[in-house]
Design a protein around this motif. Sequence first.
Motif, short mmCIF file in Angstrom:
data_model
loop_
_atom_site.label_atom_id
_atom_site.label_comp_id
_atom_site.label_asym_id
_atom_site.label_seq_id
_atom_site.Cartn_x
_atom_site.Cartn_y
_atom_site.Cartn_z
N GLU A 21 55.36 31.97 26.94
CA GLU A 21 55.14 30.53 26.86
C GLU A 21 53.71 30.25 26.42
O GLU A 21 53.47 29.35 25.62
N ALA A 22 52.77 31.00 26.95
CA ALA A 22 51.37 30.82 26.56
C ALA A 22 51.18 31.11 25.07
O ALA A 22 50.45 30.38 24.38
N ALA A 23 51.84 32.14 24.57
CA ALA A 23 51.74 32.46 23.15
C ALA A 23 52.35 31.36 22.29
O ALA A 23 51.80 30.99 21.24
N ALA A 24 53.48 30.82 22.71
CA ALA A 24 54.12 29.74 21.96
C ALA A 24 53.26 28.49 21.95
O ALA A 24 53.11 27.83 20.92
N MET A 25 52.65 28.16 23.09
CA MET A 25 51.78 26.99 23.13
C MET A 25 50.53 27.20 22.30
O MET A 25 50.02 26.26 21.67
N THR A 26 50.01 28.43 22.27
CA THR A 26 48.87 28.74 21.41
C THR A 26 49.23 28.57 19.94
O THR A 26 48.44 28.05 19.15
N LEU A 27 50.43 29.00 19.59
CA LEU A 27 50.89 28.84 18.21
C LEU A 27 51.03 27.36 17.84
O LEU A 27 50.64 26.95 16.74
N ILE A 28 51.54 26.55 18.74
CA ILE A 28 51.64 25.11 18.50
C ILE A 28 50.24 24.51 18.35
O ILE A 28 49.99 23.72 17.44
N GLY A 29 49.33 24.91 19.22
CA GLY A 29 47.96 24.41 19.13
C GLY A 29 47.28 24.82 17.84
O GLY A 29 46.56 24.02 17.21
N ALA A 30 47.50 26.05 17.40
CA ALA A 30 46.92 26.51 16.13
C ALA A 30 47.49 25.70 14.97
O ALA A 30 46.77 25.35 14.03
N GLY A 45 49.38 23.02 4.57
CA GLY A 45 50.78 23.27 4.22
C GLY A 45 51.49 24.20 5.19
O GLY A 45 52.64 23.99 5.54
N TYR A 46 50.79 25.23 5.64
CA TYR A 46 51.39 26.17 6.59
C TYR A 46 51.42 25.64 8.01
O TYR A 46 52.06 26.22 8.88
N SER A 47 50.72 24.54 8.27
CA SER A 47 50.68 24.02 9.63
C SER A 47 52.06 23.57 10.11
O SER A 47 52.41 23.75 11.27
N PHE A 48 52.85 23.01 9.22
CA PHE A 48 54.18 22.54 9.62
C PHE A 48 55.08 23.71 10.02
O PHE A 48 55.81 23.64 11.01
N VAL A 49 55.00 24.79 9.27
CA VAL A 49 55.79 25.98 9.60
C VAL A 49 55.31 26.59 10.91
O VAL A 49 56.11 27.02 11.74
N THR A 50 54.01 26.58 11.13
CA THR A 50 53.44 27.13 12.36
C THR A 50 53.86 26.32 13.58
O THR A 50 54.25 26.88 14.60
N ILE A 51 53.79 25.00 13.47
CA ILE A 51 54.22 24.15 14.58
C ILE A 51 55.71 24.33 14.85
O ILE A 51 56.15 24.41 16.01
N GLY A 57 59.97 28.86 19.24
CA GLY A 57 59.66 29.95 20.16
C GLY A 57 59.59 29.46 21.60
O GLY A 57 60.07 30.13 22.51
N PHE A 58 59.02 28.29 21.83
CA PHE A 58 58.94 27.75 23.18
C PHE A 58 60.33 27.45 23.73
O PHE A 58 60.60 27.71 24.90
N VAL A 59 61.21 26.92 22.88
CA VAL A 59 62.57 26.62 23.33
C VAL A 59 63.30 27.90 23.73
O VAL A 59 63.97 27.96 24.76
N VAL A 60 63.14 28.95 22.93
CA VAL A 60 63.80 30.23 23.25
C VAL A 60 63.19 30.84 24.50
O VAL A 60 63.90 31.30 25.40
N VAL A 61 61.87 30.84 24.59
CA VAL A 61 61.19 31.48 25.72
C VAL A 61 61.45 30.75 27.02
O VAL A 61 61.45 31.36 28.09
N SER A 62 61.74 29.46 26.96
CA SER A 62 62.00 28.72 28.20
C SER A 62 63.27 29.21 28.90
O SER A 62 63.48 28.89 30.06
#
Length: 66
Positions: A21-30, A45-51, A57-62
């Motif tokens: 979860e921490a990794a997924a939230m970090t990815l969203i923040g990045a 441009g890559y920000s949308f794919v990253t978010i 990832g957060f949905v799966v990890v939850s």
Amino acid sequence: MSGAAIPTGGFVRWFRRGPWEAAAMTLIGAGIVMLVQPWSIDLYGYSFVTILAGTLGFVVVSHFPE
């Protein structure tokens, strides 16, 4: 199901909710940082794919065990 046995093997230890979860939230923040930075259109441009990857990832990890 308080009497259900929880396996303690390497699989369950590797797929615990907390670190992922921490990794997924970090990815969203990045992705958000990439979205609001003023220097590079490529990062924008890559920000949308990253978010999106972080959100999926957060949905799966939850659904991982604690």
